[in-house]
Design a protein around this motif. Structure first.
Motif, short mmCIF file in Angstrom:
data_model
loop_
_atom_site.label_atom_id
_atom_site.label_comp_id
_atom_site.label_asym_id
_atom_site.label_seq_id
_atom_site.Cartn_x
_atom_site.Cartn_y
_atom_site.Cartn_z
N GLU A 1 4.01 5.61 -5.28
CA GLU A 1 4.70 5.72 -6.94
C GLU A 1 3.49 5.68 -7.68
OE1 GLU A 1 7.92 3.07 -7.49
OE2 GLU A 1 8.06 3.16 -5.25
N LEU A 2 3.63 6.53 -8.79
CA LEU A 2 2.54 6.55 -9.75
C LEU A 2 2.47 5.27 -10.69
CD1 LEU A 2 2.69 10.17 -11.21
CD2 LEU A 2 1.15 9.29 -9.67
N ARG A 3 3.61 4.49 -10.79
CA ARG A 3 3.46 3.36 -11.70
C ARG A 3 2.63 2.27 -10.99
NH1 ARG A 3 7.80 -0.90 -10.09
NH2 ARG A 3 8.87 -0.11 -8.17
N PHE A 4 2.42 2.25 -9.71
CA PHE A 4 1.60 1.28 -9.07
C PHE A 4 -0.03 1.89 -9.13
CE2 PHE A 4 5.47 0.38 -6.90
CZ PHE A 4 5.72 -0.91 -7.19
N ASP A 5 -0.26 2.96 -9.75
CA ASP A 5 -1.61 3.52 -9.85
C ASP A 5 -2.27 3.00 -11.24
OD1 ASP A 5 -3.86 4.82 -9.26
OD2 ASP A 5 -3.07 6.76 -9.64
N VAL A 6 -2.83 1.71 -10.99
CA VAL A 6 -3.56 1.02 -12.21
C VAL A 6 -4.90 1.33 -12.10
CG1 VAL A 6 -1.49 -0.54 -12.42
CG2 VAL A 6 -3.56 -1.16 -11.20
N ALA A 7 -5.52 1.50 -13.25
CA ALA A 7 -6.94 1.17 -13.47
C ALA A 7 -7.62 -0.08 -12.93
CB ALA A 7 -7.36 1.62 -14.71
N LEU B 1 0.90 -1.19 -0.08
CA LEU B 1 0.14 0.05 -0.05
C LEU B 1 0.86 1.28 -0.01
CD1 LEU B 1 -2.61 1.31 0.03
CD2 LEU B 1 -2.58 1.28 2.61
N ASP B 2 2.07 1.31 0.82
CA ASP B 2 2.77 2.54 0.84
C ASP B 2 3.46 2.77 -0.64
OD1 ASP B 2 2.53 3.11 3.53
OD2 ASP B 2 4.26 1.77 4.04
N ASP B 3 3.83 1.77 -1.38
CA ASP B 3 4.30 1.80 -2.51
C ASP B 3 3.06 2.38 -3.71
OD1 ASP B 3 6.73 0.87 -1.98
OD2 ASP B 3 6.22 -1.17 -2.52
N LEU B 4 2.00 1.93 -3.44
CA LEU B 4 0.82 2.34 -4.38
C LEU B 4 0.54 3.89 -4.09
CD1 LEU B 4 -1.69 1.91 -6.17
CD2 LEU B 4 -3.13 1.40 -3.92
N LEU B 5 0.72 4.31 -2.87
CA LEU B 5 0.50 5.79 -2.57
C LEU B 5 1.85 6.64 -2.75
CD1 LEU B 5 -1.17 5.32 1.02
CD2 LEU B 5 -2.37 5.88 -1.22
#
Length: 160
Positions: A15-21, A9-13
């Motif tokens: 780094e943009l590369r983990f922000d997937v649709a 979750l910390d990476d998702l928040l």
């Protein structure tokens, strides 16, 4: 068909590369963080320790178990044992490896460089933190086995 992915979750928040649709039919599973390391040997508290935050370094890991055992810990012989992927070992050693390899990282915490490096060396999930016993501790154990004396031999430990 989309393939499975896992990330923190910390990476998702962060780094943009983990922000997937998220698309219809996608499944999202949220699991509790259960990463842990094992501390054994001459530490104040031998234990399986869960990570209290996303990353911890060697010095923090020692702090979580109460540090080295005051009477027996040997700060020049602290080790981290882990299984490393071949790519990581190739980076470190420059040799070709296949499959997971067992690696041992040694730290001398009596030296400033060892303390600084320990502060930058992250502990991984499943790592084993091993602190060796001081040489005089082994001598004390042998002596007490021979003589039956269970009290520490302070003259010897002070002389060493």
């Amino acid at each position: 068909m989309r393939r499975p992915a896992a990330f923190w979750l910390d990476d998702l928040l962060a780094e943009l590369r983990f922000d997937v649709a998220v698309l219809p039919g996608d499944q999202i599973t949220v699991r509790q963080d259960r990463r842990a390391f094992t501390a054994i040997g001459a530490v104040s508290g031998q234990a399986l320790v869960e990570f209290p935050k996303p990353t911890i370094n060697l010095i923090e890991a020692l702090g979580l178990v109460g540090g080295l055992a005051p009477q027996s810990g040997y700060p020049s012989s602290v080790f981290v044992l882990r299984e490393e992927p071949p790519e990581r070992l190739q980076q470190l050693a420059g040799s070709a490896f296949t499959g997971l390899q067992q690696a041992i990282y040694a730290f001398d915490l009596t030296q400033p460089s060892g303390l600084f490096f320990g502060g930058r060396f992250n502990i991984g999930d499943g790592d084993i933190l091993y602190a060796a016993e001081a040489l005089y501790t082994q001598f004390q154990k042998a002596l007490s086995a021979i003589t039956g004396v269970a009290t520490p031999v302070t003259g010897i430990s002070n002389a060493i």
